[in-house]
Design a protein around this motif. Structure first.
Motif, PDB file in Angstrom:
ATOM      1  N   THR A  51       0.877  -1.320  -0.433  1.00 21.89           N
ATOM      2  CA  THR A  51       0.177  -0.446   0.031  1.00 21.89           C
ATOM      3  C   THR A  51       0.664   1.198   0.236  1.00 21.89           C
ATOM      4  O   THR A  51       0.932   1.973  -0.892  1.00 21.89           O
ATOM      5  CB  THR A  51      -1.329   0.438   1.045  1.00 21.89           C
ATOM      6  N   HIS A  52       1.810   1.275   0.686  1.00 18.52           N
ATOM      7  CA  HIS A  52       2.497   2.403   0.832  1.00 18.52           C
ATOM      8  C   HIS A  52       3.345   2.558  -0.057  1.00 18.52           C
ATOM      9  O   HIS A  52       4.341   3.679  -0.510  1.00 18.52           O
ATOM     10  CB  HIS A  52       3.511   2.596   1.751  1.00 18.52           C
ATOM     11  N   LEU A  53       3.825   1.665  -1.079  1.00 21.48           N
ATOM     12  CA  LEU A  53       4.286   1.421  -2.473  1.00 21.48           C
ATOM     13  C   LEU A  53       4.317   2.500  -3.715  1.00 21.48           C
ATOM     14  O   LEU A  53       4.345   2.975  -4.300  1.00 21.48           O
ATOM     15  CB  LEU A  53       4.634   0.209  -2.834  1.00 21.48           C
ATOM     16  N   TYR A 116      12.569  10.031   8.710  1.00 18.37           N
ATOM     17  CA  TYR A 116      13.246  11.327   7.873  1.00 18.37           C
ATOM     18  C   TYR A 116      12.377  11.547   7.112  1.00 18.37           C
ATOM     19  O   TYR A 116      12.523  12.851   6.797  1.00 18.37           O
ATOM     20  CB  TYR A 116      14.373   9.942   7.007  1.00 18.37           C
ATOM     21  N   GLU A 117      11.045  11.519   6.304  1.00 22.80           N
ATOM     22  CA  GLU A 117      10.822  11.696   5.129  1.00 22.80           C
ATOM     23  C   GLU A 117       9.692  12.843   6.058  1.00 22.80           C
ATOM     24  O   GLU A 117       8.981  13.984   5.493  1.00 22.80           O
ATOM     25  CB  GLU A 117       9.908  10.562   4.205  1.00 22.80           C
ATOM     26  N   ILE A 118       9.190  12.545   7.643  1.00 21.06           N
ATOM     27  CA  ILE A 118       8.547  12.984   7.902  1.00 21.06           C
ATOM     28  C   ILE A 118       8.826  14.459   8.433  1.00 21.06           C
ATOM     29  O   ILE A 118       8.686  15.935   8.592  1.00 21.06           O
ATOM     30  CB  ILE A 118       7.507  12.685   9.403  1.00 21.06           C
ATOM     31  N   GLU A 146       0.590  11.247   5.138  1.00 24.50           N
ATOM     32  CA  GLU A 146       0.170   9.576   4.561  1.00 24.50           C
ATOM     33  C   GLU A 146       1.627   9.055   5.421  1.00 24.50           C
ATOM     34  O   GLU A 146       2.082   8.647   5.228  1.00 24.50           O
ATOM     35  CB  GLU A 146       0.431   9.652   3.029  1.00 24.50           C
ATOM     36  N   GLU A 147       2.125   9.924   5.057  1.00 22.01           N
ATOM     37  CA  GLU A 147       3.631   9.590   6.283  1.00 22.01           C
ATOM     38  C   GLU A 147       4.469   9.205   7.098  1.00 22.01           C
ATOM     39  O   GLU A 147       4.286   8.510   8.083  1.00 22.01           O
ATOM     40  CB  GLU A 147       4.649  10.182   5.709  1.00 22.01           C
ATOM     41  N   LYS A 148       2.947  10.301   7.618  1.00 19.05           N
ATOM     42  CA  LYS A 148       2.440  10.338   9.518  1.00 19.05           C
ATOM     43  C   LYS A 148       1.531   8.897   9.741  1.00 19.05           C
ATOM     44  O   LYS A 148       1.749   8.153  10.781  1.00 19.05           O
ATOM     45  CB  LYS A 148       1.933  11.227  10.078  1.00 19.05           C
TER      46      LYS A 148
HETATM   47 FE   LIG Z   1       7.181   6.962   2.950  1.00 16.81          FE
END
Ligand SMILES: [Fe+2]
Ligand SMILES: [Fe+2]
Length: 168
Positions: A51-53, A116-118, A146-148
């Motif tokens: 899903t995250h991909l 890291y992304e956040i 979405e990252e959170k």
């Molecule tokens: Fe991510």
């Protein structure tokens, strides 16, 4: 940001540089996440990675959109930080034999990526607003959310069953 690259002089330069950095990171993640999904044993975790991909592929597209909105060339710059996080994830995964323990290790690695992304998207959203680019901020905020959400799902998954199974 090395010796031979153009200096970052303004906040706008910094914003664009950070866009290039996270653009590289997202593209590396499109390659790395399927490998993590392959190694996962737990069905929910495996599905979570897939899903995250799909979301990550959208993150790449959103960044291309922000480059365009901001009148900057779509470009990636090497990001040693994400390379290190991915490399470490692959190394640790290769060293864990027990499948349940491996799932716990994969969640840990995935959360390092999300955190890291956040941090990156958090700054990008704040900087975009500061630069008067609320339009760019709104696009970047969607990805940040979405990252959170992914990070929260990973915590729930770890604490509800994966850690218990790994310890058992
Ligand atoms: Fe991510
Ligand atoms: Fe992402």
């Amino acid at each position: 940001m090395g010796l031979f690259t153009k200096d970052i002089k303004t906040m706008d330069d910094l914003f664009v540089h950070q866009l290039q950095d996270i653009y590289y990171a997202e593209k590396q993640l499109v390659k790395a996440i399927p490998k993590m999904a392959d190694k996962a044993t737990d069905a929910t975790l495996k599905q979570g990675f897939m899903t995250h991909l799909a979301e990550t592929k959208v993150h790449v597209q959103r960044l291309e959109q922000v480059f365009e909105m901001h009148g900057a060339a779509v470009k990636a710059v090497d990001c040693p930080a994400i390379d290190g996080i991915i490399e470490e994830a692959e190394e640790v995964a290769g060293e864990v034999d027990d499948k349940s323990v491996l799932d716990a290790a994969l969640i840990n690695a995935a959360q390092a990526v999300e955190h890291y992304e956040i941090t990156r998207y958090g700054s990008l959203v704040a900087w975009a607003k500061q630069l008067g680019r609320n339009d760019c901020a709104a696009v970047l905020q969607k990805t940040l959310d979405e990252e959170k959400a992914t990070d929260k799902k990973l915590t729930t998954l770890a604490e509800s069953k994966i850690n218990l199974r790994a310890a058992g």
